[in-house]
Each structure stands twice: as structure tokens, then as C-alpha cells.
Design a protein around this motif. Structure first.
Motif, mmCIF file in Angstrom:
data_model
loop_
_atom_site.group_PDB
_atom_site.id
_atom_site.type_symbol
_atom_site.label_atom_id
_atom_site.label_comp_id
_atom_site.label_asym_id
_atom_site.label_seq_id
_atom_site.Cartn_x
_atom_site.Cartn_y
_atom_site.Cartn_z
ATOM 1 N N PHE A 414 0.633 -1.308 0.057
ATOM 2 C CA PHE A 414 0.073 -0.157 -0.013
ATOM 3 C C PHE A 414 0.960 1.010 0.010
ATOM 4 C CE2 PHE A 414 -2.532 -3.197 2.784
ATOM 5 C CZ PHE A 414 -3.348 -3.314 1.419
ATOM 6 N N ARG A 415 0.097 2.355 -0.046
ATOM 7 C CA ARG A 415 0.879 3.625 -0.035
ATOM 8 C C ARG A 415 0.658 4.464 1.268
ATOM 9 N NH1 ARG A 415 -2.385 7.162 -4.108
ATOM 10 N NH2 ARG A 415 -0.880 8.604 -3.937
ATOM 11 N N PHE A 416 1.464 5.116 1.670
ATOM 12 C CA PHE A 416 1.486 6.020 2.828
ATOM 13 C C PHE A 416 1.826 5.189 4.008
ATOM 14 C CE2 PHE A 416 -0.401 8.657 -0.630
ATOM 15 C CZ PHE A 416 0.441 9.731 -0.540
ATOM 16 N N GLY A 419 -1.348 7.541 10.415
ATOM 17 C CA GLY A 419 -1.715 8.951 10.133
ATOM 18 C C GLY A 419 -2.588 9.408 8.975
ATOM 19 N N GLN A 420 -2.399 8.666 7.909
ATOM 20 C CA GLN A 420 -3.092 8.790 6.845
ATOM 21 C C GLN A 420 -4.414 8.005 6.490
ATOM 22 O OE1 GLN A 420 0.930 8.847 5.898
ATOM 23 N NE2 GLN A 420 0.185 10.668 7.017
ATOM 24 N N THR A 421 -5.326 8.288 5.572
ATOM 25 C CA THR A 421 -6.184 7.519 5.223
ATOM 26 C C THR A 421 -6.084 6.557 4.236
ATOM 27 O OG1 THR A 421 -7.431 9.398 4.400
ATOM 28 C CG2 THR A 421 -7.907 8.873 6.540
ATOM 29 N N PHE A 422 -5.134 6.753 3.620
ATOM 30 C CA PHE A 422 -4.846 5.668 2.702
ATOM 31 C C PHE A 422 -4.466 4.263 3.126
ATOM 32 C CE2 PHE A 422 -4.592 9.839 0.417
ATOM 33 C CZ PHE A 422 -4.539 9.441 -0.932
ATOM 34 N N GLY A 511 -11.196 10.064 4.381
ATOM 35 C CA GLY A 511 -11.382 8.886 3.528
ATOM 36 C C GLY A 511 -13.045 8.469 3.684
ATOM 37 N N PHE A 512 -13.517 7.902 2.703
ATOM 38 C CA PHE A 512 -14.835 7.359 2.704
ATOM 39 C C PHE A 512 -14.910 5.929 1.787
ATOM 40 C CE2 PHE A 512 -19.359 6.486 2.005
ATOM 41 C CZ PHE A 512 -19.888 6.968 3.248
#
Length: 783
Positions: A414-416, A419-422, A511-512
Motif C-alpha cells: 500500500f501507499r502512505f 496517520g493517513q487515511t490511505f 476517507g470514505f
């Protein structure tokens, strides 16, 4: 109720209202009665939830790691792997959601428990109407135990006399042992809690390691229960302090991983992804995210590093692997205990992480963990990685963290990051095993790709255990859960996920998710941009690593999901978002200002709690006044100490000389001078400067005559999360501010001639914008 003599209990009598027997004037005409004990459902299983901190998706064997995890592998072979399980971007929200089944902001944890900004979604304590999983299980006859990291208590409420309403025992656990903080040292924890009290320890024994200590306590809790009750089911919540930094590992664990990472993070990512494909976590042909390139998130190509960087960076990852190894050993000890008790088959065991792997080590990693937290407008000469002998990496002497290239490898594919929603921040490993209650059928590989979320764990466990949920908590109607049971998904690989949509938010990142589509935005940290998201859209059914943004191709869907995010945000008390620099998320109520009031501490007082101690010195002038009575040339010892190996200061008298030691995130300076005969007062005077520095002067007074003993100008201030260990008077407790002195003299207790130490905080000298940026950044990494 009436007595057996036929007379009714008088109307004015009190205390008989809920009695189920009969009461007359004497026992001979009365019938006793006892309220029934809670009875668990027939065949109710034990439940063990192992929650690891900052463990990425690919860091254990069942999810592609090269790190040997035979015990977690064993759970996966007999159970299930949720390959599409999501959590929150950071720690406290994940823990609140896991233990309640309520979305994090509704549960009060839109962020980590290190502030109190005064809004509903950021109460940072569990509300009175939020039921927890241990409360529900205990009401149905379970014993409930917790060990490890809690981080659901505001740091301002860790001191004696403060509210304990969000402490573990007040939220449903029969016993607790661990750390209320968001992180801790593995060899010298700054503070441990047993039930509702601080463990008053000055020095940890040789060979101490916190993961082993927590495992010992968990085993003790279970074996003590079984010695008294052979049948009562139990719930164990084991929340590891690992894998959170600062990374420290036992020497024998570390030795097993020497040389494992010479090939670097790019090759490790490639091999992990190949194993994930082979194990059925993803389909062949699924794209892997390329290295992050966004400024502040970027990870360089391993082959572009020089030899010195490659050598040091692989050492950091060896420490991380040793930490994973230690967690797996802990899981193995729990499995062994359950086997010895004959209860392994009848125990639900869950293994998962609170969020994804982290980038908090920065681009280059660090041997000075708390200094790395200090970002913002600090002077250019701020030292974020104090050089040390690389043989010390992983030891008790240093607090280290890997570079973010290893964080991206942790989150493969995955990316990031955390702390990030990715996906790198919110997709984590999840293993569940219950051989007698959820046996695997022939041909089922145990992989479940259906979407699930951290709030689903509590209702799933309750359904599997057959335990009902009360409608109230302590007489107050309970908040309705957001999570749904995924028990049917576990039983049937073809079942549809009952959790079809979910919002996410942390620090302005959004994010959703809805039915295979995921809308995302990455906040650029400009406050005025926080409510102007730049949306990205991914079809995560075919692109789980979020590599192909299709927002331009589906503008109507973007608008629809953006509206859904907005509605969910209002429903879950996400608003307000912080859009101005003068409304910091980390602000505190006015009553917390009393922590910066002068305090007199008697010699031998238990070590002050970290947050209380920090308020006395942070960004300000301060005096430390040491009272002596009858001090002689033969007297010696530590007068006052604040901090540990990773930052702090102390005053000590040895061989007739007074020494001031200042440990600047691992870089140690000492100044010394003779202590005048008849000294009755020693004063450490710190003058703060706007450049985040202190000018120190050490003075001694004898019969009113004051002399300067030593001075240390332009010392880097200890800010952010340092000093990590609180103030001790009369010894250097727990982690050593001066490791050389510790090896030479131990905690070096002062004698009875030391009376007390008074802290007198002075004016704050560092500009508000500098303080705010440092504190905001440090709090983001405190989980």
C-alpha cells in the motif's frame, strides 16, 4: 415483601426494596436470599485479543513477512485471515473503536489522548453512555483482564487525584497492568500502572524487558483465575507496547536477525508482495503501489543510498524484526498456557494492529527518538540524530527508529503510513482462531477478502460468545454501536460483507468507503485548506493498493461519496475541523495551567508523572531549589533527576563535587565544581531563550552566601515528549539520565541531609507559533 408473621414491612423502612427473600422481625420467621451471580452462556469461549502497536500489513508471516512468526502462523493455519480489515489512522481512536464498537469520533477519540481541545469528538475520554466490551462480558459472567498499552486516558489525568473514569478498571477490567501512555521504553518504562496505582519502582532488574513483563502478568492473571475457578471464561486484552518506537530489542532476539536486511527495502517489498499473491491475499496481476514520492512522505530507492546509509538503515530494521519476533514469542507463551490448561481449542484468539506502519523516523531514521519529534521553526543546528556507536542500535542506551522506507515496506503493497487515511495507514493484518467454534472446512484457505472495520470486532466476539448487550450503562441509555458482526463472513467465504460503508478522518485527512469504492484526500497541513479536500477515487476491488486515481472518470460518484462523507462526519461528531493556526488541536483547558505552578517535592516522593513534570520546565525559565540540612563533606548522591537515556538532567554530588549533567536527546554534557563547606541550598537556574535553548547556572548557598559552581550555556531545550521519565528527588530513578553514573553508582540515593526540592517555573520565552508547531507534531507521534 412481608414478614412471615404476616405483618408487612413498614412503609418507612429502607434497604429492603430489592431483596428477594422474606423479612420478619427475627431470623426464625425470615427467609434469606442472595442475588444471582452472572452466568455466562453455556459453552462460552475464552477470548484473547492481541493488539500490536504500529505493525504494518506485511510484518508477520501470514501476511507476507520474511520475519519468522511461527506462533502467529499457527493461529492463521487453524483460523482466518481478514485481508481487507481496516482500522483508524492512529492509536487511541483504534483502541476506543475496538473496545466499544462505536466509531472513533462518536466514542470521543478523533485524535490521540494527548490534548483536550473542548469539542465532542475530541473528549479523549470514554463517555458515560459508551459501553465497552469488557463491561458487557463481565456483566455476563466473564473475568476480564488487560495488560499493556492503554492510551485512552488524557495525559493530564495520569496524576494522583485526577479523574480515573477512563482508566481500565473503571471501564470493565477486573485487573490491569501496563502503561497508560502512548509509548514507552522497553528496558526502562517511565511509569507502569497496576490496577489503579503507580508501580513505585526506582530501578528495573537486570534483564528486564517490558514485553516479557507484560506476558508474565497476563499468564499470572489467567493461572490465578484457574486456581480459583476452573470454569469461568475470561477475556484477555493484551495491548503490546511494541511495535511503537523507540525501538529496543533484547540482544538474543536481535542476533537472530543480523544481516537479514542487506538487500534493502525495495527488494523486501517485492518479495513480500509475491508471498501475499501466492497466499491468496490478492489476485495475480494486482498492482503494487510505487514508492511514495510526495514530499514529506517520500522513500528513496535503496540502490541510491551510500554504503554508510545502507549499513545503518538495515540495522534499524533488524531491531524492528527482533521486536516482531518478541511479540510472536509472547503469543507462543499464551498458546502454550492455553494448551497446558486444555483450553486452546475453546479460546477465540485475535491478532491484529491498531494502525499501519509509521514514517515517524523521518527520511533517515534516528538514534535520538524524541529529538526527531521536534519539527517546526527550530534553529537549523537542531540535531535530530545524535551520532552514536552503531553497535548500540537497539539497546537500552538509545531510542531508535527506522527510516520511512522501511515503513513503506511494512505497509506492502500500500501507499502512505500511519496517520493517513490511505491503505498504508488503515489496512492491517488480522488473524482469528477458534478451532472448536469456527473450524475451517476442507478447501477453505481461511482468507476473507470482504471489507471489515475495527468497530466490527466487538459485535463479532459478542455474537460468537452468545453474550447479549445491555441497553444501559450504569443506568444511562447506552450509545448504539456502529460496528456489525462479521461472524457469517468467517463461517462462509462466499458471504457478503455486512459493513458496506465507512468514513475516516484524522488531522484533516479524509476517507470514505462504500461497496468497493474508496474516496480519499491527503491534507497538506495548511489549516486554511482543511475543509477543501482534493478528492481521489479508487476502485479497491481491483486496485487495493490505490494506484490508479479514477476521480476524473467518475465525477458524479465523487460528489455522491463526498456528500456521504459530510453526512457521516456530522453524525459522528467529526466537526469542527481545525482551520486556523490560533485554534490548535492540542490546546488544553484553563484548569491544566495549575500543572505549571510551583511545587515542593520531599526527598523520597514517588517519581512524578511525565506530563506533570514537563509543565514545570517546557519552553520556560525555571529554578530548581535543593534544600539541604546538615550536608557534610561525606554526603553524596543524586539530588534531583528528570528524564532518562533519551533526554534529561540531574544534579549529583560525588566525591565532594557537585555535577550538573545535561542529556540532550542522547548527547551528554557535564559541568562540575566544588561544593562549598556548609552548603544548605543548591539552585539550578535555567534561562530560556526564543531559540529553544536554555542557559544553565548552578549555584550553591552557605549561610546566605551564594556562589556560582558551574554553568552550561546554550543547551538545547527538552521539548515535545522529552523528558520522558518524570522528576525524582534523591535518586536517578528508572531510566538513567547519565548511563555512566548509573553503571558506576546505580540509582545513587542521597542520604537524609537532602530535605526537598522546589520547582519554580518562570516565564515562557519561546514564541507561541514555535511551541504550537513543536507540540502538535510531537503529539501526532505520541500514539
Amino acid at each position: 415483601m412481608s414478614g412471615n408473621d404476616g405483618n408487612s414491612i413498614p412503609a418507612h423502612a429502607r434497604g429492603y426494596e430489592d431483596f428477594g427473600g422474606a423479612v420478619g422481625r427475627t431470623t426464625s420467621v425470615s427467609t434469606p436470599w442472595w442475588p444471582p451471580e452472572p452466568e455466562p452462556p453455556a459453552g462460552a469461549p475464552n477470548i484473547v485479543v492481541v493488539l500490536v502497536d504500529d505493525l504494518g500489513y506485511s510484518d508477520v508471516g501470514p501476511f507476507g513477512a520474511e520475519i519468522p512468526t511461527p506462533n502467529i502462523d499457527r493461529l492463521a493455519r487453524s483460523g482466518f485471515r481478514l485481508s481487507n480489515y481496516h482500522t483508524t489512522p492512529v492509536c487511541s481512536p483504534a483502541r476506543a473503536a475496538l473496545l466499544t464498537g462505536v466509531n472513533p469520533h462518536r466514542a470521543g477519540y478523533g485524535s490521540v489522548a494527548n490534548s483536550d481541545p473542548g469539542f465532542p469528538g475530541l473528549r479523549l475520554e470514554l463517555a458515560d453512555d459508551v459501553l465497552t466490551l469488557p463491561e458487557i462480558l463481565r456483566e455476563s459472567g466473564y473475568a476480564t483482564f488487560a495488560v499493556g498499552k492503554w492510551h485512552l486516558v488524557r495525559d493530564a489525568d495520569m496524576s494522583p487525584g485526577r479523574s480515573r473514569k477512563s482508566w481500565p478498571l473503571q471501564r470493565g477490567f477486573d485487573s490491569y497492568y501496563g502503561s497508560l501512555e502512548g509509548l514507552n521504553s522497553f528496558f526502562n518504562p517511565n511509569q507502569l500502572i497496576a490496577d489503579n496505582s503507580v508501580v513505585d519502582v526506582d530501578e528495573y532488574p537486570d534483564g528486564y524487558y517490558v514485553t516479557d513483563d507484560l506476558t508474565d502478568r497476563a499468564i499470572d492473571q489467567i493461572t490465578a483465575l484457574r486456581a480459583h475457578d476452573a470454569d469461568k471464561p475470561f477475556f484477555l486484552y493484551f495491548a503490546h507496547i511494541a511495535m511503537h518506537g523507540p525501538h529496543q530489542a533484547k540482544a538474543d532476539d536481535l542476533a537472530r536477525h543480523r544481516g537479514r536486511y542487506a538487500e534493502g527495502w525495495d527488494e523486501v517489498r517485492r518479495k513480500r508482495f509475491a508471498r501475499q499473491i501466492a497466499d491468496g491475499l490478492f489476485d495475480p496481476g494486482t498492482p503494487i503501489a510505487e514508492r511514495n514520492t510526495e514530499p514529506g512522505y517520500d522513500a528513496p530507492c535503496w540502490d541510491d543510498l551510500n554504503d554508510d546509509e545502507k549499513r545503518r538503515y538495515q540495522r534499524y530494521q533488524e531491531v524492528y524484526a527482533a521486536l516482531v519476533d518478541s511479540v510472536d514469542q509472547s503469543v507462543g507463551r499464551l498458546i502454550g498456557l492455553l494448551e497446558d490448561l486444555g483450553e486452546l481449542e475453546d479460546t477465540i484468539i485475535v491478532f491484529t494492529s491498531d494502525n499501519g506502519g509509521t514514517a515517524e523516523g523521518g527520511a533517515t531514521g534516528t538514534r535520538s527518538y524524541f529529538s526527531q519529534f521536534v519539527h517546526g521553526p527550530v534553529p537549523d543546528d537542531w540535531e535530530r540524530d545524535v551520532p552514536h556507536d552503531e553497535e548500540l542500535i537497539g539497546s537500552a542506551d538509545l531510542g531508535v527508529h527506522y527510516p520511512r522506507g522501511w515503513g513503506q515496506a511494512s505497509n506492502t503493497p500500500f501507499r502512505f503510513y500511519k496517520g493517513q487515511t490511505f491503505a498504508g495507514g488503515v489496512r492491517v493484518p488480522f488473524v482469528m482462531s477458534w478451532p472448536s467454534g469456527l473450524p475451517r472446512t476442507e478447501g477453505d484457505n481461511g482468507v476473507r477478502r470482504q471489507f471489515s472495520y475495527v468497530t466490527d470486532l466487538a459485535p463479532t466476539l459478542l455474537e460468537l460468545a452468545g453474550v447479549p448487550t445491555p441497553a444501559t450503562r450504569q443506568g444511562v441509555p447506552a450509545v448504539e454501536r456502529d460496528g456489525v458482526s462479521i461472524a457469517e463472513v468467517l463461517r462462509d467465504p462466499a458471504a457478503s460483507s455486512p459493513h458496506i460503508e465507512q468514513y475516516a478522518e484524522f488531522g484533516g485527512h479524509r476517507g470514505f468507503y462504500r461497496d468497493g469504492w474508496k474516496l480519499l484526500s491527503l491534507h497538506d497541513h495548511r489549516p486554511d485548506h482543511v475543509d477543501a479536500p482534493r478528492w481521489q477515487l479508487y476502485d479497491v476491488r481491483t486496485d487495493p493498493a490505490e494506484t490508479n486515481d479514477v476521480a476524473a472518470e467518475h465525477p458524479d460518484l465523487v460528489a455522491e461519496l463526498a456528500r456521504a462523507w459530510d453526512a457521516a462526519a456530522w453524525h459522528n461528531t467529526v466537526f469542527p475541523l481545525f482551520d486556523t493556526a490560533d485554534a490548535p488541536q492540542r490546546r488544553r483547558p484553563a484548569e491544566d495551567r495549575r500543572y505549571a505552578s510551583p511545587v515542593r517535592i520531599l526527598a523520597g516522593t514517588p517519581t512524578l508523572e511525565r506530563y506533570r513534570s514537563s509543565r514545570l520546565i517546557a519552553y520556560r525559565d525555571f529554578d530548581v531549589i535543593v534544600e539541604l540540612r546538615g550536608w557534610s563533606a561525606e554526603d553524596e548522591g543524586v539530588l534531583v533527576a528528570h528524564g532518562d537515556q533519551q533526554g534529561g538532567y540531574l544534579l549529583a554530588v560525588e566525591d565532594g563535587r557537585l555535577t550538573f549533567t545535561f542529556n540532550s536527546y542522547g548527547r551528554i554534557q557535564r559541568v562540575t565544581g566544588a561544593l562549598p563547606p556548609g552548603t544548605d541550598t543548591v539552585t539550578l537556574r535555567a534561562a530560556a531563550t526564543p531559540r529553544v535553548r536554555w542557559d544553565f547556572t548552578v549555584l550553591a548557598s552557605a549561610s546566605g552566601d551564594e556562589t556560582v559552581v558551574a554553568s552550561l550555556p546554550d543547551a538545547v531545550q527538552l521539548v515535545g515528549m522529552a523528558p520522558w521519565t518524570g522528576i525524582s528527588v534523591g535518586r536517578d530513578a528508572r531510566g538513567a539520565v547519565d548511563p555512566q553514573l548509573r553503571r558506576r553508582r546505580g540509582v545513587f540515593r542521597a542520604g537524609p541531609a537532602l530535605v526537598a526540592v522546589t520547582y519554580r517555573p518562570g516565564p515562557v520565552r519561546v514564541p507561541e507559533d514555535v511551541r504550537r508547531e513543536i507540540d502538535d507534531h510531537a503529539a501526532d507521534h505520541a500514539d
